[in-house]
Design a protein around this motif. Structure first.
Motif, PDB file in Angstrom:
ATOM      1  N   GLY A 702      36.250  21.784  14.946  1.00 25.05           N
ATOM      2  CA  GLY A 702      34.823  21.469  15.071  1.00 25.05           C
ATOM      3  C   GLY A 702      34.311  21.730  16.485  1.00 25.05           C
ATOM      4  O   GLY A 702      33.202  22.257  16.674  1.00 25.05           O
ATOM      5  N   ARG A 706      31.406  24.385  17.625  1.00 26.57           N
ATOM      6  CA  ARG A 706      30.260  23.947  18.437  1.00 26.57           C
ATOM      7  C   ARG A 706      30.061  24.874  19.625  1.00 26.57           C
ATOM      8  O   ARG A 706      28.942  25.262  19.962  1.00 26.57           O
ATOM      9  CB  ARG A 706      30.511  22.511  18.894  1.00 26.57           C
ATOM     10  CG  ARG A 706      29.590  21.994  19.994  1.00 26.57           C
ATOM     11  CD  ARG A 706      28.208  21.664  19.463  1.00 26.57           C
ATOM     12  NE  ARG A 706      27.426  20.933  20.438  1.00 26.57           N
ATOM     13  CZ  ARG A 706      26.635  21.509  21.362  1.00 26.57           C
ATOM     14  NH1 ARG A 706      26.534  22.825  21.404  1.00 26.57           N
ATOM     15  NH2 ARG A 706      25.960  20.767  22.204  1.00 26.57           N
ATOM     16  N   GLN A 711      26.416  24.710  16.751  1.00 20.07           N
ATOM     17  CA  GLN A 711      26.334  23.699  15.688  1.00 20.07           C
ATOM     18  C   GLN A 711      27.418  22.653  15.837  1.00 20.07           C
ATOM     19  O   GLN A 711      28.594  22.997  15.938  1.00 20.07           O
ATOM     20  CB  GLN A 711      26.532  24.350  14.316  1.00 20.07           C
ATOM     21  CG  GLN A 711      25.272  24.830  13.660  1.00 20.07           C
ATOM     22  CD  GLN A 711      25.550  25.221  12.215  1.00 20.07           C
ATOM     23  OE1 GLN A 711      25.943  24.411  11.393  1.00 20.07           O
ATOM     24  NE2 GLN A 711      25.355  26.480  11.904  1.00 20.07           N
ATOM     25  N   LEU A 713      29.398  20.231  13.808  1.00 18.98           N
ATOM     26  CA  LEU A 713      29.700  19.878  12.421  1.00 18.98           C
ATOM     27  C   LEU A 713      30.223  18.449  12.386  1.00 18.98           C
ATOM     28  O   LEU A 713      31.121  18.089  13.150  1.00 18.98           O
ATOM     29  CB  LEU A 713      30.723  20.845  11.830  1.00 18.98           C
ATOM     30  CG  LEU A 713      30.302  22.321  11.836  1.00 18.98           C
ATOM     31  CD1 LEU A 713      31.373  23.183  11.180  1.00 18.98           C
ATOM     32  CD2 LEU A 713      28.965  22.527  11.133  1.00 18.98           C
ATOM     33  N   LEU A 718      34.785  21.025   6.908  1.00 17.11           N
ATOM     34  CA  LEU A 718      33.881  21.720   7.830  1.00 17.11           C
ATOM     35  C   LEU A 718      33.304  22.960   7.161  1.00 17.11           C
ATOM     36  O   LEU A 718      34.032  23.849   6.743  1.00 17.11           O
ATOM     37  CB  LEU A 718      34.654  22.144   9.087  1.00 17.11           C
ATOM     38  CG  LEU A 718      35.293  21.034   9.915  1.00 17.11           C
ATOM     39  CD1 LEU A 718      36.263  21.625  10.934  1.00 17.11           C
ATOM     40  CD2 LEU A 718      34.219  20.195  10.609  1.00 17.11           C
ATOM     41  N   MET A 720      29.881  25.753   7.549  1.00 15.00           N
ATOM     42  CA  MET A 720      28.733  26.152   8.362  1.00 15.00           C
ATOM     43  C   MET A 720      27.446  25.812   7.598  1.00 15.00           C
ATOM     44  O   MET A 720      27.329  26.080   6.418  1.00 15.00           O
ATOM     45  CB  MET A 720      28.775  27.658   8.656  1.00 15.00           C
ATOM     46  CG  MET A 720      29.935  28.085   9.529  1.00 15.00           C
ATOM     47  SD  MET A 720      30.115  27.112  11.047  1.00 15.00           S
ATOM     48  CE  MET A 720      28.616  27.560  11.917  1.00 15.00           C
ATOM     49  N   GLY A 721      26.493  25.214   8.285  1.00 12.59           N
ATOM     50  CA  GLY A 721      25.219  24.856   7.658  1.00 12.59           C
ATOM     51  C   GLY A 721      24.314  26.053   7.523  1.00 12.59           C
ATOM     52  O   GLY A 721      24.537  27.107   8.070  1.00 12.59           O
TER      53      GLY A 721
END
Lengths: 721, 202, 163
Positions: A702, A706, A711, A713, A718, A720-721
């Motif tokens: 994570g 980042r 991002q 998370l 995990l 990806m948005g």
């Protein structure tokens, strides 16, 4: 033929197994009257403690048998589930017994051998907890053989030496087998002085696994491979919906199916016994069962039950002041982890044979003694009337810390008067697992004027881990007021932060949740280490320096700092994104074994890919460095699988999915191409290794994402948005 | 009673017709003829039946437009990263026949039929409108140089195609959904459509 | 019904009531070859992978009747401790197994891969070796597969007839 001579006429005087600090249970009794601060201290101790072996069978002649071919059989109270325990135990015994590890045949002790582990194989404690008693036992055995040889040779025991299973005197020599064959009575000596580290020949060496050949050539070594003459096969129908109760059963059509022997109603389940397993499966499909489903649980129901602020509260760590809700300088992030399945490859099951006045159960289990007691109680027998024979386990991971299904196999065997082998289907395995509970975390942090954290709080909600488990003394939860399994990794290791809180919120869920390799460590470390990295970024500091500044030299502090320093150095850690890849760092300490990972990650077409993992573990004395590495590699892969792929959900009251594939797990294509493991040995004794490396993996990934994408998370798995 | 029913059916038809007219045009599934073209023919009715089958997941899942076979009614990519491979039958060692045999397996719920595999990449239909599927089907440069007769044979006699009407049970033991038109009606529709010259309504 | 096939080089015939019985149970329970594992019964995990006429097959989803006349190899017939198959030799040298339950399936799938592709790339391995291992031995398995390919190439170089 086994020579059981060493068991003959031995004086029954038990020799001392070091009591150490006593078990967690013993300490708990002492804390019953104390208030929370003392409870917390006990909890902190419990977290770092290596409980000593506590079981019966503390006499060398029960653990060891000298075989006719001069090999030595070691009846291990710990089972082999992949962790390499048998190999490490053989090495440890070999160094005191003066035989080569290859001369030692390690078998999992059946309960009728007298070696019964009262606890379990778990907690990464097989080697750590047997280190002292096994050496004492092996050294005692060696002295017994020497003393007996002295009598047989007419020599002074002090003048004898031992090497590779042979006792040498000036004039002659005797093999251990020859000594054992001629012995009539054994004398049990005081525990001799144990060898110093400099004298180890095998401990510390990458000795080849003792179970390598059976596993590469397909020998029948697992629970489901077991057979008994005249054996029948069984499958069990269980409710698909959570909380469903058996309402009605119509087994007429099924009873007429080919090969069906008997259909037995069990407790909220139906057992079908047939001549073959596929016949049992086919007949199961014809059994008409109706279930009462009081409530169709949905995913949202669980999420609303399981939240920070709900359930039983226990402050598990407290220093300085709590941060105020109104404090605008406080950064707060919320994290979640999903329900996790064990998904071990060998389904559960048991082969049981119940006869008049005795019963035998062969199975893959992490709780040999507890399973014996459970089966005995269900059959109305005394524990000594039941022999539980543990086999190699096709994976444990905590799933087999509850093998109550041995009871069902025994009841089915009793119902048909024949041996019955019962096997879970994979659907049963996924729906009736003892899951890793989902978790919810709120982490709050505040930077001081010096750019360092002056407050860090971890509030975490979890379902049962230790609570409700037969391994833990039942009063423990009430006494300590917390689930010590959910607590693993929940406290903050950054002891230089003046204001610290860890607060547990416990809620029992409507389905079974329990031990899953590393317990709360994976999710708790994900939350805390994601936040710490986030704050390092906001403070504009190097993530390693930032962490190091918050750890004192007290306690395990120096060792935690050492793994962090080593990890960033070996990985060549850089904050810069290079060739589309970023690095992420995270660290944790579990059962006194600190671990740090640096991962290298890219994101391609929305998919996170881990290319390289640098792992540094301080495992104390590495009995078998190659197998410690194997445990690190395995923990990394299993942790990645949980962190990036796995998720059970409740769908219309049913736990889903029920098969590999839809239950996504890490496959070969997801495995990093490079895993470099470095071992620090910051203690003279072996420390647990099978779980600590799971801790930092999710947070490390994570943190890399980042730094690569911006991002943060906050939810496992995990994505990806 | 019959009188009564008709009384309700007529307004219902009107209502449905109104809804259809109100629906946005050019939806891939919309086969109603635009103004100015001849009215639907018998061939068009057969076309509708044939296309409702060919665009059903039982067919389309193995006619992907990428290299990934699809699974389930939702047409998600096949688990475990299974892909087309060199010849439409998976990778060299782990291929379709590692799991799929020439018949369904009721024990595992793994479907099977002779020569289980993907349609050639040129026959990727996933995501196409009915008309585009029909064009692809008829286009000799994409359909393996098949004329009507060969196409009729593939569509009505190939056991892999006809598997769609005996798709067996899934991994949970539940029957798989069949295409929306019965097998016999579909076979007749295929023949009728080609007999009518395989018209594609515009 | 009676089904005749060759298994691990030996002619074998079995009598089964239902020809649709998965071959896995015939192998495990009738022929008592326990090296082929039951993992899921849905052809999803690969623990039951065997070779049928040299092709990798997940036999939990393979009707026994289909085995008629086929050449079958299970883990017990792949190599011996005295003469291990290159894949088994590589597995030992890299110390791959942990719990070991999934390993026969992986070893058989790898043997099938090396038959078709004697020098697989990482991508070939990723595509073809899609069994499930819970202990996470993938990292060592990949190394072992490359090593097995090298061992097999050496054997072929020494004795071309082996190929």
């Amino acid at each position: 033929m086994a020579q059981d001579k060493p068991r003959k006429k031995v004086s029954r005087r038990k020799f001392l197994v070091r009591a150490g600090l006593g078990t967690v249970g013993v300490m708990a009794i002492g804390t019953y009257v104390f208030r929370n601060p003392i409870r917390r201290e006990v909890l902190e101790m419990a977290e770092t403690l290596v409980p000593p072996y506590s079981g019966s069978g503390t006499s060398a002649n029960l653990w060891f048998e000298v075989l006719e071919d001069n090999r030595v059989r070691l009846h291990s109270p710990k089972v082999e589930m992949g962790q390499g325990a048998f190999t490490g135990l053989a090495q440890i015994a070999a160094d005191e017994l003066d035989v080569a590890p290859g001369q030692i045949e390690v078998v999992a002790a059946a309960t009728d051998s007298g070696v019964v582990d009262a606890m379990s194989t778990g907690g990464s404690l097989s080697i750590a907890s047997l280190w002292q008693p096994l050496r004492e036992m092996a050294a005692t055995m060696r002295e017994m053989l020497k003393n007996e040889a002295a009598k047989q040779l007419g020599a002074d025991a002090g003048s004898l030496s031992t090497r590779e299973g042979i006792v040498f005197s000036g004039e002659g020599s005797l093999t251990y087998a020859e000594i054992a064959a001629a012995a009539t009575e054994w004398e049990l000596p005081e525990v001799p002085e144990l060898r110093a580290a400099a004298q180890y020949q095998y401990v510390g060496k990458p000795v080849q696994r003792v179970d390598l050949a059976p596993k590469v050539f397909g020998s029948p070594i697992f629970g489901l491979d077991a057979e008994l003459p005249g054996m029948l096969h069984a499958s069990i129908i269980r409710p698909e919906a959570v909380g469903a109760q058996l309402k009605s059963l119509d087994s007429k059509a099924a009873a007429d199916m080919p090969g069906v022997v008997k259909i037995v109603e069990l407790e909220n389940a139906v057992g079908v016994v047939a001549e073959s397993y596929p016949q049992a499966l086919a007949a199961c499909r014809k059994v008409k069962v109706e279930w009462d489903v009081p409530k169709r649980w949905a995913e949202e129901d669980i999420r609303s039950l399981l939240q920070v602020g709900k359930g039983d509260k226990m402050v598990t760590q407290k220093a300085g002041k709590a941060v105020s809700e109104e404090d605008g300088a406080v950064v707060s992030l919320s994290f979640t982890s999903p329900i996790g399945a064990h998904a071990q490859l060998e389904p559960n099951g048991a082969l049981a044979h119940v006869e008049e006045g005795k019963a035998t159960v062969v199975l893959s289990t992490q709780v040999v003694g507890i399973t014996r007691n459970q089966v005995a109680e269900a059959l109305g027998m005394k524990p000594e009337q039941v022999n539980v024979v543990p086999t190699y386990l096709g994976g444990g991971f905590g799933r087999r810390l509850n093998t109550a299904h041995a009871i069902e196999a025994a009841l089915l065997s009793r119902a048909v008067g024949k041996p019955v082998k019962y096997m879970f289907t994979r659907q049963e395995e996924f729906q009736h697992d003892t899951f890793r509970p989902p978790t919810h975390h709120i982490v709050k942090a505040r930077l001081g004027e010096d750019g360092l954290l002056d407050a860090l709080e971890h509030h975490y909600a979890s379902g049962d881990v230790a609570i409700g488990s037969l391994i833990m003394p039942s009063a423990l939860h009430q006494v300590l007021g917390t689930d010590i399994g959910a607590m693993r990794g929940g406290n903050i290791m950054y002891d230089n932060i003046p204001n610290r809180r860890a607060v547990q919120w416990h809620t029992s869920l409507p389905f079974a949740t329990s031990w899953w390799r590393s317990l709360g460590l994976l999710a708790n470390t994900f939350a805390i280490e994601s936040m710490v990295d986030e704050m390092a970024m906001r403070s504009g500091q190097h993530p390693a320096d930032f962490r190091l500044a918050h750890i004192s030299e007290e306690g395990a502090g120096a060792r935690i700092k050492a793994v962090i320093r080593e990890a960033v150095e070996k990985a060549g850690y850089s904050d810069e994104v290079q060739n589309g890849r970023a690095m992420g760092l995270a660290a944790s300490i579990d059962t006194n074994s600190p671990c740090a990972h640096v991962v290298e990650v890219s994101v391609e077409a929305g998919e996170i890919k881990v290319h390289k993992v640098t792992c540094v573990l301080d495992c104390g004395l590495a009995v078998n460095p190659d197998q410690v590495r194997a445990q690190c590699e395995g923990s990394i892969l299993m942790g990645m699988s949980a962190a990036m792929h796995e998720k059970m959900t409740l769908h219309k009251g049913e736990l889903q999915p029920t098969i590999y594939g839809p239950y996504q797990m890490a496959l070969m294509r997801h495995a990093p191409k490079e895993i470099n493991v470095y071992l620090l040995q910051g203690a003279e004794v072996p420390l647990p290794v099978g779980e600590p490396p799971l801790g930092p993996i999710a947070a490390a990934i994570g943190n890399a994402v980042r730094r690569l994408t911006g991002q943060r998370l906050t939810d496992l798995p995990l994505r990806m948005g | 009673m019959a009188q009564l029913k008709l009384k309700y059916i007529f307004p219902a038809l009107l209502l449905i017709g109104g809804l259809l007219l109100a629906a946005p045009p050019a939806s891939p599934l919309d086969t109603s003829a635009p103004d100015g073209l001849p009215p639907p023919t018998a061939g068009n009715d057969s076309y509708d039946k044939v296309m409702s089958v060919l665009t059903h997941p039982r067919c389309i899942n193995c006619h992907p437009s990428d290299h990934l076979p699809k699974q389930g009614l939702e047409g998600r990519p096949h688990h475990f990263g299974v892909a087309r491979g060199a010849a439409g039958h998976g990778f060299e060692a782990t291929n379709c026949n590692t799991c799929h045999q020439n018949e369904n397996n009721d024990y595992s719920g793994v479907p099977g039929a002779p020569h289980w595999g993907l349609a050639p990449a040129s026959m990727g239909w996933q995501g196409l409108s009915r008309a585009e599927v029909a064009e692809a089907l008829l286009d000799r440069s994409r359909n393996g140089n098949r004329g009507y007769e060969a196409l009729i044979h593939h569509l009505t006699e190939d056991p892999l195609v006809l598997w769609a009407w005996s798709p067996g049970v899934d991994a949970a033991g539940q029957p798989r959904e069949k295409p929306p038109v019965a097998k016999e009606a579909y076979i007749k529709a295929v023949k009728d459509w080609f007999a009518a010259g395989a018209p594609i309504p515009r | 019904m009676k089904i005749a096939f060759t298994i691990n080089g030996r002619a074998q015939s079995v009598e089964i009531e239902d020809g649709n019985t998965p071959l896995l149970w015939v192998i495990r329970d009738q022929l008592n070859l326990k090296g082929t594992k039951f993992g899921c019964g849905k052809a999803a995990c690969g623990a039951c992978t065997i070779l049928v006429d040299g092709e990798a097959v997940r036999c939990c989803s393979y009707a026994a009747k289909l085995a008629e006349g086929k050449q079958i190899t299970t883990i017990e017939g792949l190599g011996t401790r005295a003469q291990p198959h290159p894949v088994q030799q590589a597995w030992i040298e890299e110390v791959v197994p942990q719990c070991g339950y999934c390993q026969p399936g992986f070893i058989m799938a790898t043997a099938a891969l090396l038959e078709k592709n004697p020098a697989p790339t990482d991508e070939d391995i990723d595509n073809n070796i899609v069994n499930v291992c819970r202990c996470g031995t993938y990292y060592r398995m990949r190394k072992a597969i490359h090593r097995a390919a090298a061992l097999q190439a050496q054997q072929v170089a020494v004795n071309p007839k082996n190929q």
